[in-house]
Design a protein around this motif. Structure first.
Motif, PDB file in Angstrom:
ATOM      1  N   ASN A  15       0.810  -1.219   0.000  1.00  8.74           N
ATOM      2  CA  ASN A  15       0.000   0.000   0.000  1.00  8.74           C
ATOM      3  C   ASN A  15       0.840   1.264   0.000  1.00  8.74           C
ATOM      4  OD1 ASN A  15      -3.005  -0.749   0.347  1.00  8.74           O
ATOM      5  ND2 ASN A  15      -1.870  -2.192   1.632  1.00  8.74           N
ATOM      6  N   PRO A  16       0.268   2.345  -0.557  1.00  4.39           N
ATOM      7  CA  PRO A  16       0.973   3.624  -0.578  1.00  4.39           C
ATOM      8  C   PRO A  16       1.046   4.245   0.814  1.00  4.39           C
ATOM      9  CG  PRO A  16      -1.220   3.883  -1.516  1.00  4.39           C
ATOM     10  CD  PRO A  16      -1.026   2.409  -1.247  1.00  4.39           C
ATOM     11  N   ALA A  17       2.037   5.092   0.988  1.00  3.80           N
ATOM     12  CA  ALA A  17       2.298   5.712   2.292  1.00  3.80           C
ATOM     13  C   ALA A  17       1.099   6.488   2.824  1.00  3.80           C
ATOM     14  CB  ALA A  17       3.523   6.618   2.207  1.00  3.80           C
ATOM     15  N   ASP A  18       0.348   7.158   1.946  1.00  8.41           N
ATOM     16  CA  ASP A  18      -0.784   7.952   2.443  1.00  8.41           C
ATOM     17  C   ASP A  18      -1.886   7.068   3.024  1.00  8.41           C
ATOM     18  OD1 ASP A  18      -1.346   7.110  -0.214  1.00  8.41           O
ATOM     19  OD2 ASP A  18      -2.778   8.736  -0.494  1.00  8.41           O
ATOM     20  N   PHE A  19      -2.117   5.897   2.436  1.00  8.50           N
ATOM     21  CA  PHE A  19      -3.123   4.986   2.987  1.00  8.50           C
ATOM     22  C   PHE A  19      -2.636   4.397   4.310  1.00  8.50           C
ATOM     23  CE2 PHE A  19      -5.150   0.716   3.239  1.00  8.50           C
ATOM     24  CZ  PHE A  19      -6.433   1.157   3.496  1.00  8.50           C
ATOM     25  N   ILE A  20      -1.369   4.023   4.373  1.00  6.23           N
ATOM     26  CA  ILE A  20      -0.792   3.495   5.611  1.00  6.23           C
ATOM     27  C   ILE A  20      -0.906   4.536   6.721  1.00  6.23           C
ATOM     28  CG2 ILE A  20       1.357   2.732   6.716  1.00  6.23           C
ATOM     29  CD1 ILE A  20       2.090   1.529   3.906  1.00  6.23           C
ATOM     30  N   SER A  21      -0.620   5.796   6.391  1.00 10.15           N
ATOM     31  CA  SER A  21      -0.743   6.872   7.377  1.00 10.15           C
ATOM     32  C   SER A  21      -2.178   7.033   7.851  1.00 10.15           C
ATOM     33  CB  SER A  21      -0.252   8.193   6.790  1.00 10.15           C
ATOM     34  OG  SER A  21       1.126   8.135   6.558  1.00 10.15           O
ATOM     35  N   GLY A  22      -3.129   6.921   6.941  1.00  7.82           N
ATOM     36  CA  GLY A  22      -4.537   7.034   7.307  1.00  7.82           C
ATOM     37  C   GLY A  22      -4.968   5.927   8.243  1.00  7.82           C
ATOM     38  N   VAL A  23      -4.539   4.707   7.959  1.00 12.88           N
ATOM     39  CA  VAL A  23      -4.869   3.574   8.825  1.00 12.88           C
ATOM     40  C   VAL A  23      -4.243   3.785  10.202  1.00 12.88           C
ATOM     41  CG1 VAL A  23      -4.491   1.094   9.192  1.00 12.88           C
ATOM     42  CG2 VAL A  23      -5.201   1.925   6.948  1.00 12.88           C
ATOM     43  N   THR A  24      -3.002   4.225  10.225  1.00 12.29           N
ATOM     44  CA  THR A  24      -2.303   4.466  11.485  1.00 12.29           C
ATOM     45  C   THR A  24      -2.999   5.546  12.304  1.00 12.29           C
ATOM     46  OG1 THR A  24      -0.220   3.809  10.456  1.00 12.29           O
ATOM     47  CG2 THR A  24      -0.072   5.074  12.487  1.00 12.29           C
ATOM     48  N   GLU A  25      -3.409   6.615  11.648  1.00 12.56           N
ATOM     49  CA  GLU A  25      -4.103   7.711  12.336  1.00 12.56           C
ATOM     50  C   GLU A  25      -5.426   7.229  12.917  1.00 12.56           C
ATOM     51  OE1 GLU A  25      -7.082  10.593  12.904  1.00 12.56           O
ATOM     52  OE2 GLU A  25      -7.032   9.588  10.970  1.00 12.56           O
ATOM     53  N   GLU A  26      -6.189   6.487  12.134  1.00 10.52           N
ATOM     54  CA  GLU A  26      -7.474   5.978  12.619  1.00 10.52           C
ATOM     55  C   GLU A  26      -7.282   4.966  13.745  1.00 10.52           C
ATOM     56  OE1 GLU A  26      -9.965   4.675   9.390  1.00 10.52           O
ATOM     57  OE2 GLU A  26      -9.926   6.662   8.453  1.00 10.52           O
ATOM     58  N   LEU A  27      -6.254   4.153  13.653  1.00  5.11           N
ATOM     59  CA  LEU A  27      -5.967   3.205  14.730  1.00  5.11           C
ATOM     60  C   LEU A  27      -5.648   3.958  16.019  1.00  5.11           C
ATOM     61  CD1 LEU A  27      -5.624   0.285  15.626  1.00  5.11           C
ATOM     62  CD2 LEU A  27      -3.273   0.393  14.794  1.00  5.11           C
TER      63      LEU A  27
END
Length: 86
Positions: A39-51
């Motif tokens: 996955n791209p970094a922006d999606f990974i960041s979004g998942v991390t933020e929501e987690l």
């Protein structure tokens, strides 16, 4: 808790920790490695933020299990670790 409040986390759990996740990886760590590789970094960041937002809710064990179920996770860490620790 609504899936709409955690759209990327819902996508993560639904895509990577669905009921047949063990057919794709031997353990949860491998699933996470696959996610990070695919996955791209922006999606990974979004998942991390929501987690992070989910963890900030300070849900008890039962509430966290229900929240993860609602978000599409079919994974359970078992008795050796809580869902929050996982």
């Amino acid at each position: 808790m609504k899936r709409e409040h955690f759209p990327e986390l819902s996508q993560f759990f639904g895509c990577y920790f669905h009921q047949d996740w063990r057919l794709e990886a031997p353990d949860w760590e491998s699933v996470v490695k696959n996610f990070l590789r695919e996955n791209p970094a922006d999606f990974i960041s979004g998942v991390t933020e929501e987690l992070g937002r989910l963890l900030e809710m300070n849900l008890d064990r039962e509430e966290m299990r229900a929240a993860l179920d609602k978000l599409g996770s079919a994974y359970s860490p078992g008795p050796e670790m809580s869902d929050q620790e996982w």
